[in-house]
Design a protein around this motif. Structure first.
Motif, PDB file in Angstrom:
ATOM      1  N   PRO B  74       0.826  -1.222   0.000  1.00 37.05           N
ATOM      2  CA  PRO B  74       0.000   0.000   0.000  1.00 37.05           C
ATOM      3  C   PRO B  74       0.852   1.262   0.000  1.00 37.05           C
ATOM      4  O   PRO B  74       0.433   2.288  -0.511  1.00 37.05           O
ATOM      5  CB  PRO B  74      -0.815  -0.117   1.287  1.00 37.05           C
ATOM      6  CG  PRO B  74      -0.113  -1.108   2.129  1.00 37.05           C
ATOM      7  CD  PRO B  74       0.614  -2.029   1.199  1.00 37.05           C
ATOM      8  N   GLU B  75       2.080   1.176   0.539  1.00 38.32           N
ATOM      9  CA  GLU B  75       2.926   2.374   0.553  1.00 38.32           C
ATOM     10  C   GLU B  75       3.354   2.755  -0.855  1.00 38.32           C
ATOM     11  O   GLU B  75       3.574   3.934  -1.149  1.00 38.32           O
ATOM     12  CB  GLU B  75       4.139   2.165   1.467  1.00 38.32           C
ATOM     13  CG  GLU B  75       5.263   1.299   0.914  1.00 38.32           C
ATOM     14  CD  GLU B  75       5.018  -0.181   1.102  1.00 38.32           C
ATOM     15  OE1 GLU B  75       3.868  -0.577   1.388  1.00 38.32           O
ATOM     16  OE2 GLU B  75       5.985  -0.957   0.947  1.00 38.32           O
ATOM     17  N   ARG B  78       0.841   4.984  -2.524  1.00 35.30           N
ATOM     18  CA  ARG B  78       0.818   6.398  -2.141  1.00 35.30           C
ATOM     19  C   ARG B  78       1.703   7.226  -3.054  1.00 35.30           C
ATOM     20  O   ARG B  78       1.527   8.434  -3.151  1.00 35.30           O
ATOM     21  CB  ARG B  78       1.303   6.565  -0.698  1.00 35.30           C
ATOM     22  CG  ARG B  78       0.349   6.003   0.298  1.00 35.30           C
ATOM     23  CD  ARG B  78       0.902   6.119   1.703  1.00 35.30           C
ATOM     24  NE  ARG B  78       0.983   7.494   2.147  1.00 35.30           N
ATOM     25  CZ  ARG B  78       1.569   7.853   3.285  1.00 35.30           C
ATOM     26  NH1 ARG B  78       2.122   6.950   4.050  1.00 35.30           N
ATOM     27  NH2 ARG B  78       1.586   9.100   3.640  1.00 35.30           N
ATOM     28  N   ARG B 325      15.149 -13.287   2.692  1.00 36.73           N
ATOM     29  CA  ARG B 325      16.023 -13.479   3.849  1.00 36.73           C
ATOM     30  C   ARG B 325      17.109 -12.410   3.901  1.00 36.73           C
ATOM     31  O   ARG B 325      17.599 -12.054   4.963  1.00 36.73           O
ATOM     32  CB  ARG B 325      16.644 -14.877   3.817  1.00 36.73           C
ATOM     33  CG  ARG B 325      15.607 -15.930   4.160  1.00 36.73           C
ATOM     34  CD  ARG B 325      16.260 -17.235   4.472  1.00 36.73           C
ATOM     35  NE  ARG B 325      16.976 -17.745   3.315  1.00 36.73           N
ATOM     36  CZ  ARG B 325      17.468 -18.976   3.241  1.00 36.73           C
ATOM     37  NH1 ARG B 325      17.326 -19.810   4.243  1.00 36.73           N
ATOM     38  NH2 ARG B 325      18.109 -19.373   2.165  1.00 36.73           N
ATOM     39  N   ASN B 328      14.751  -9.002   4.753  1.00 37.78           N
ATOM     40  CA  ASN B 328      13.971  -9.093   5.974  1.00 37.78           C
ATOM     41  C   ASN B 328      12.770  -8.143   5.955  1.00 37.78           C
ATOM     42  O   ASN B 328      12.435  -7.532   6.948  1.00 37.78           O
ATOM     43  CB  ASN B 328      14.886  -8.783   7.179  1.00 37.78           C
ATOM     44  CG  ASN B 328      14.286  -9.299   8.455  1.00 37.78           C
ATOM     45  OD1 ASN B 328      13.451 -10.184   8.444  1.00 37.78           O
ATOM     46  ND2 ASN B 328      14.718  -8.735   9.563  1.00 37.78           N
ATOM     47  N   ASN B 329      12.168  -7.985   4.791  1.00 38.72           N
ATOM     48  CA  ASN B 329      10.982  -7.135   4.668  1.00 38.72           C
ATOM     49  C   ASN B 329       9.780  -8.038   4.407  1.00 38.72           C
ATOM     50  O   ASN B 329       9.783  -9.177   4.829  1.00 38.72           O
ATOM     51  CB  ASN B 329      11.246  -6.136   3.532  1.00 38.72           C
ATOM     52  CG  ASN B 329      10.359  -4.927   3.588  1.00 38.72           C
ATOM     53  OD1 ASN B 329       9.287  -4.968   4.173  1.00 38.72           O
ATOM     54  ND2 ASN B 329      10.791  -3.851   2.983  1.00 38.72           N
ATOM     55  N   LYS B 330       8.787  -7.534   3.656  1.00 43.28           N
ATOM     56  CA  LYS B 330       7.616  -8.373   3.371  1.00 43.28           C
ATOM     57  C   LYS B 330       7.938  -9.426   2.318  1.00 43.28           C
ATOM     58  O   LYS B 330       8.860  -9.258   1.522  1.00 43.28           O
ATOM     59  CB  LYS B 330       6.481  -7.527   2.805  1.00 43.28           C
ATOM     60  CG  LYS B 330       6.152  -6.333   3.609  1.00 43.28           C
ATOM     61  CD  LYS B 330       5.122  -5.535   2.865  1.00 43.28           C
ATOM     62  CE  LYS B 330       5.486  -4.100   2.896  1.00 43.28           C
ATOM     63  NZ  LYS B 330       4.422  -3.215   2.506  1.00 43.28           N
TER      64      LYS B 330
END
Lengths: 262, 566
Positions: B74-75, B78, B325, B328-330
């Motif tokens: 969603p970011e 924007r 890995r 380390n985010n979505k």
């Protein structure tokens, strides 16, 4: 010093949202009131159609402007967005997204605030004498950085997701907070006067102080030995480090009393 | 009917060997003709650069995984917001914008034909639904066959004709355009939490290797006489040392078609890595480019990485897990039953990151060291390397060694030791750029005969006019003018209609979907094969009768029927 009094006119449909991002201190600098357009529902209106406007005095900079909102403003959104200085006083309730991205000045709300109060704010001060709804001081959907500086002080209770993705600054709530205060926070400080539930989920850094009971502390938090004293409160608090779901977390939760999530 | 005359155009049209002539282009009924009688409808190009409409031979703009990228970020929504205008819907999103966002932005870059890089056959209906809103470009879809159980079983039986029959039927059923192979075998293994590594690991249960799957699909593709060649995303994407795998794949590829390449290797930048781990990671673009230069059967697209935020999405599930890995985010991961899978993560390519800096250099090295521009397409594997709105910057980098040096000096220290971009002084000219962005892509896709990628008589009147006077602009020095000029066309003409002027779209648009239908003899019709039907009914959650996409899903329908050698 310039004082602008805005009184909301009688409205037929109290549920119609108003997008009032133009109501901010910088808008009222000039002598003449310009045409300020505001969206009410799906119609573009002028400021005078929705508010009675009454100005007094002169101002050179935004610092010297004081806006006083009165009447039913509970559906008026985005007041004080990108505000840099001056003061806004709301005599009653205020709608969503009040003080988005503000970087200076003061917003005082004498009633309750709706969701997203002070979202992604960078500086300045928001004082809410009533309750704040959801996502106070947080980031918007999916955003990694929420509030980055400044102060939000809520005299009443706060809703769920208080200070989600908090990056800096300070949030003080005198009453209770809802679910998940300080979720994903990476800096800053949250002080909750009474109880809260599931604080600090997935936090990496920052401090969350709960002066009442912290319900359902996640099992990924580790209780440190001994009770800690904190400067401002001078009494015993339990200290948790976490959230150990992350690598090398530096977050801290202090709680007067706690229940572990089962 | 409708007539149009484009006057005083400075035309570069590599397919017809026109390299910078001031000429007039006459259009009648959406096709280019010798001349027109009616002179009322005239566009004055004022000597500006005029090219055939752009063709993007590998991009990700429609389909379920793109859609998933939208709702997991969603970011991203924007960023890149645009208001509604008379013929434009409001848009939002930067790296994975809404469908309208993609079509408007492509149109203002002068692109008129795009190919969705990977469509899972089972999810074709969704892709075609989104295609029908991609209104300003003609669309095509590569269809994934990397983990198709039926194909792997046929390969295990050494039955080439059956592979061809399955491919032919599936392409026609899902209205696909070409055969896409993404990390062959790897996606199936990923269902069990494994990967195949390079080409010679056997896939569990099926007992076939990635090399065999690709070999069979390349040959099946030629048996079916498909317009485009097999479209390969090789194994081992994004791993240090994977250039050996890339070289071996190129070495293995036979030369089977004299009109076009036999194998199209996509985003080769991600496959040209040296070293053994990230610590000694380096560029091996020289070895890869050397191999391309001596293999006319190979065409590549560069898969250029540009700095900034973007979203990576591919059917290569294990690779996305490794990336997840790292960052380390979505992360999103998806399995398409019996066919393929996918993974999606958001990334930030940063100049402060040594690995990213090297990746940026490798893409440019590949393009500059491939001698024949017909073998190297310009693409960023949108949005994996960068969103396609960065194409003008990529072009400027290829045209100006000054711009490359300036950018290179801002990169992480140590990049110069691992790459050799700073030693390359080739500066491309407008003709080469026109080849890399339209002519070669149309030729590689096999759609020149349909009238794409050139401005000869009988071609589709897809024309892009850029506000650049090539005589007055030196691209080697004034690269900023090049970027600015290529970002927004003065006119983008699609099928004889001006669809976009100065970045504003003027019509709602009316796109066509190009798909292939191989003429398969009755005895090779796989949908009547009792064994295939039995397997289908047993393992798929859909009924065989519900599987094919009906033609009603296609807005305008261009079907290429091919003669097969079955």
């Amino acid at each position: 010093m310039k004082t602008v009094r805005l009184k909301r006119k009688e409205i037929k449909n109290p549920y119609l949202p108003v997008e009032a991002e133009r109501i901010t201190t910088e808008t009222f600098l000039g002598d003449e009131l310009q045409d300020i357009s505001i969206w009410s529902g799906n119609q573009e209106k002028r400021l005078e159609d929705l508010f009675t406007v009454d100005t007094e005095g002169n101002a050179e900079t935004a610092e010297d402007v004081h806006i006083i909102l009165s009447g039913d403003c509970s559906k008026v959104k985005r007041i004080g967005e990108y505000m840099t200085g001056g003061k806004i006083t709301v005599e009653g309730d205020i709608g969503m997204h009040c003080g988005n991205f503000m970087s200076g000045g003061v917003i005082e709300i004498k009633g309750n605030a709706d969701s997203w109060l002070g979202r992604e704010m960078r500086g300045g001060e928001i004082i809410c004498r009533g309750n704040a709804a959801l996502y106070c001081g947080s980031g918007y959907r999916g955003e990694k950085k929420g509030m980055r500086g400044g102060l939000i002080h809520i005299y009443g209770d706060a809703g769920d997701f208080l200070g989600e993705t908090l990056w800096g600054g300070k949030i003080i709530v005198d009453g209770n907070a809802g679910n998940m205060p300080g979720a994903e926070m990476q800096g800053g400080e949250i002080i909750i006067g009474k109880d809260a539930e599931i604080p600090g989920a997935n936090m990496k850094d920052g401090v969350c102080i709960i002066c009442g009971t912290a319900f359902d502390i996640l099992p990924t938090f580790m209780l440190e030995e001994g009770k800690k004293n904190i400067d401002e409160f001078k009494t015993g608090f339990f200290e948790f480090s976490g959230d150990h779901a992350n690598r090398k977390p530096k977050g801290r939760i202090y709680a007067k009393d706690y229940r572990i999530h089962e | 009917m409708s007539e149009l005359l484009v006057k005083n155009a400075f035309v570069i049209d590599p397919i017809n060997e026109i390299n910078g002539e001031i000429m007039d282009i006459a259009v009648k009924d959406g096709k280019i003709v010798e001349s027109v009688k009616d002179s009322s409808n005239v566009i004055d190009a004022k000597g500006n650069l005029t090219l055939p409409g752009g063709v993007d031979s590998h991009t990700h703009i429609c389909g379920t995984k793109v859609n998933f990228g939208r709702y997991m970020s969603p970011e991203d929504m924007r960023a890149g917001r645009g208001r509604a205008q008379k013929y434009m819907y409001p848009v939002s999103g930067y790296s994975v914008p809404t469908v309208y966002g993609n079509t408007y932005r492509y149109s203002s870059l002068g692109y008129t034909t795009v190919l969705e890089g990977a469509m899972a056959p089972l999810e074709a209906r969704h892709t075609h639904e989104e295609f029908s809103y991609n209104t300003l470009q003609d669309t095509m879809a590569n269809t994934l066959f990397d983990g198709n159980w039926a194909v792997m079983e046929a390969v295990a039986d050494n039955d080439l004709k059956k592979v061809a029959a399955i491919v032919g039927w599936t392409l026609a059923a899902v209205k696909g355009f070409a055969v896409k192979i993404t990390n062959p075998g790897g996606t199936e293994m990923w269902g069990w939490g494994k990967d195949v590594g390079c080409m010679h690991t056997k896939v569990d249960y099926f007992g076939v290797t990635a090399a065999e799957i690709t070999d069979y699909l390349i040959r099946a593709n030629e048996l079916l006489n498909l317009p485009h060649s097999a479209h390969l995303h090789n194994n081992n994407l994004g791993k240090p040392g994977n250039y050996k795998c890339t070289l071996e794949r190129m070495q293995r590829t036979p030369d089977l078609n004299d009109k076009r390449q036999t194998l199209y290797m996509t985003h080769v930048q991600f496959h040209s890595y040296g070293g053994s781990k990230w610590a000694d990671f380096c560029s091996k673009a020289d070895d890869v480019a050397w191999m391309i230069n001596r293999k006319p059967q190979i065409a590549i697209d560069m898969g250029q990485v540009m700095f900034g935020k973007t979203t990576t999405m591919t059917a290569d599930g294990p690779m996305e897990f490794n990336l997840y890995r790292l960052y380390n985010n979505k992360w999103s991961n998806h399995d398409v039953e019996l066919e393929t899978g996918s993974g999606i993560i958001p990334v930030l390519y940063s100049k402060k990151n040594l690995v990213n800096s090297i990746m940026w250099s490798i893409g440019l090295e590949l393009a500059l060291m491939t001698k024949n521009p017909w073998q190297c397409m310009l693409a960023t594997d949108n949005p994996n390397g960068a969103p396609f709105v960065k194409y003008p910057e990529v072009i400027a980098l290829l045209m100006s060694s000054k711009y490359r040096d300036e950018e290179f000096s801002t990169l992480q220290k140590g990049t110069e030791k691992r790459t050799f971009l700073s030693s390359l002084d080739r500066e491309m000219n407008w003709n080469e750029i026109a080849i890399m962005t339209r002519a070669a892509q149309a030729k590689a896709l096999g759609i020149v005969d349909l009238g794409k990628g050139h401005l000869g008589v009988g071609a589709d009147a897809d024309i892009a006019i850029y506000p650049i006077k090539t005589g007055e602009t030196d691209p080697a020095q004034e690269y900023e003018k090049v970027i600015k000029g290529l970002s927004v066309t003065t006119h983008t003409i699609k099928r004889g209609r001006t669809v976009s002027r100065d970045g504003n779209c003027l019509v709602f648009g009316d796109n066509a979907t190009i798909w292939v239908k191989p003429k398969i003899p009755e005895n090779y019709d796989i949908s009547k094969d009792p064994e295939f039907i039995k397997r289908f009914e047993r393992y798929y959650t859909v009924n065989l009768a519900n599987y094919p996409v009906e033609e009603e899903y296609l807005n305008r329908n261009i079907c290429i029927e091919t003669e097969t050698e079955l």
